[in-house]
Design an enzyme around this catalytic site. Structure first.
Site, mmCIF file in Angstrom:
data_model
loop_
_atom_site.group_PDB
_atom_site.id
_atom_site.type_symbol
_atom_site.label_atom_id
_atom_site.label_comp_id
_atom_site.label_asym_id
_atom_site.label_seq_id
_atom_site.Cartn_x
_atom_site.Cartn_y
_atom_site.Cartn_z
ATOM 1 C CG HIS A 1 -7.403 -5.152 7.583
ATOM 2 N ND1 HIS A 1 -6.679 -6.249 7.142
ATOM 3 C CD2 HIS A 1 -7.100 -4.143 6.717
ATOM 4 C CE1 HIS A 1 -5.986 -5.928 6.063
ATOM 5 N NE2 HIS A 1 -6.206 -4.659 5.784
ATOM 6 C CD GLU B 1 -2.893 -1.333 0.225
ATOM 7 O OE1 GLU B 1 -2.876 -0.510 -0.707
ATOM 8 O OE2 GLU B 1 -3.698 -2.276 0.287
ATOM 9 C CG HIS C 1 -9.200 -3.357 2.456
ATOM 10 N ND1 HIS C 1 -8.467 -3.739 1.361
ATOM 11 C CD2 HIS C 1 -8.297 -3.258 3.461
ATOM 12 C CE1 HIS C 1 -7.200 -3.893 1.684
ATOM 13 N NE2 HIS C 1 -7.069 -3.600 2.969
ATOM 14 C CG HIS D 1 -4.427 0.090 5.692
ATOM 15 N ND1 HIS D 1 -5.796 0.217 5.553
ATOM 16 C CD2 HIS D 1 -4.119 -1.137 5.192
ATOM 17 C CE1 HIS D 1 -6.286 -0.877 4.984
ATOM 18 N NE2 HIS D 1 -5.290 -1.715 4.764
ATOM 19 C CD GLU E 1 -14.283 11.077 24.125
ATOM 20 O OE1 GLU E 1 -14.767 11.803 24.991
ATOM 21 O OE2 GLU E 1 -13.136 11.180 23.704
HETATM 22 P P1 13P Z 1 1.043 -5.414 3.106
HETATM 23 O O1 13P Z 1 1.468 -6.668 3.852
HETATM 24 O O2 13P Z 1 1.610 -5.363 1.723
HETATM 25 O O3 13P Z 1 1.350 -4.190 3.930
HETATM 26 O O4 13P Z 1 -0.528 -5.487 2.899
HETATM 27 C C1 13P Z 1 -1.394 -5.598 3.976
HETATM 28 C C2 13P Z 1 -2.694 -4.915 3.737
HETATM 29 O O5 13P Z 1 -3.387 -4.596 4.680
HETATM 30 C C3 13P Z 1 -3.124 -4.641 2.345
HETATM 31 O O6 13P Z 1 -4.169 -3.732 2.318
HETATM 32 ZN ZN ZN Z 2 -5.354 -3.724 4.161
#
Ligand code: 13P
Ligand code: ZN
Length: 270
Positions: A141, A116, A210, A139, A169
């Protein structure tokens, strides 16, 4: 030269990645983080003229020419970073208008930066046009935000208002609201450009089905933004199927904004 493993920027990133894993936001190799560094943070720890190898980035980012970044590697598990930072992380300098990254430390198994990287670098460039102090892109999940993108409207105003209403909050922590992208192929320049465009107006961008991106001046800010949005999403997922008897109305949201001195996105309140 001092031991790079004792550099404050590295120590703090390792702690944060461990914390992200412990929150359940980063299964397997899920998630990636990049931190823009000042040369002075590295000067005592690295010979900045010693380039280990040069990795093409696949895009250009002239605004970031010559900048240093501490980044997570692709395919690396956050749970393992503390045991081997040099294998899982890298320190890079962008050159050739951002088309190449010079590796100065880390990625010791021959690996590369996160897949990313385009979204991270383009988001850094975008955030810094509106906040020159911005230094972190994160980033991950988180399960409840992800779940919410299956059952809630992806309209940014509706999504933001829902999160604001879930805990007092939220409007204080992210008064500018939250950006939302529909599902797109990850790891591409296209999703990088789309994310960066949203980052011009908000520090949080949801990737439907995602995960989420957060931006901040430091790791705590980016982490705290995601933590707060994820808590709100968790509350929503707990109550969405139940009759709602009470909520925070717009007057309440406005009172919160006034009391804490933040400016909520005007068109998001009636
Ligand atoms: P990477 O291992 O390449 O950082 O990818 C993980 C991810 O969350 C892709 O969106
Ligand atoms: Zn990801």
């Amino acid at each position: 030269m001092k031991d790079i493993l004792t550099a404050p920027c590295l120590v703090e990133l390792v702690r944060t990645l461990t914390n992200m894993y412990d929150h359940g936001w980063d299964e397997r190799n899920g998630g990636n983080v990049s931190v823009l560094l000042d040369e002075s943070e590295l000067a005592d720890y690295l010979d900045l003229s010693a380039v280990i190898r040069t990795i093409p980035t696949g895009f250009e980012a002239p605004e970031l020419e010559g900048q240093y970044f501490l980044v997570t590697g692709t395919g690396k598990y956050f749970k393992n970073v503390r045991y081997d930072p040099a294998k899982n992380l890298g320190i890079l300098r962008l050159t050739d208008n951002g088309a190449n990254a010079e590796l100065l430390w880390g990625l010791s198994d021959g690996g590369s930066f996160t897949s990313e990287f385009p979204a991270h670098m383009m988001s850094h460039a975008a955030r810094r046009t509106v906040d020159p102090g911005s230094r972190v892109i994160m980033h991950c999940h988180p399960a409840n935000l992800l779940a919410m993108t299956f059952v809630h409207s992806l309209d940014e105003k509706a999504f933001t208002r829902r999160l604001w209403q879930m805990c007092s909050e939220c409007i204080i922590v992210f008064p500018e609201g939250i950006g939302v992208l529909p599902w797109m192929l990850c790891g591409t320049n296209e999703i990088g450009l789309a994310t960066a465009e949203k980052m011009k107006t908000t520090r949080l961008v949801v990737w439907a089905q995602h995960g989420i991106y957060g931006a901040g001046r430091d790791l705590d800010e980016a982490f705290g933004l995601i933590e707060t949005a994820e808590k709100a999403a968790e509350v929503y997922m707990k109550i969405a199927h139940l009759p709602i008897l009470h909520t925070i109305d717009d007057d309440g949201l406005r009172q919160l904004a006034n009391r804490y001195g933040v400016k909520p996105r005007a068109e998001y309140l009636s």
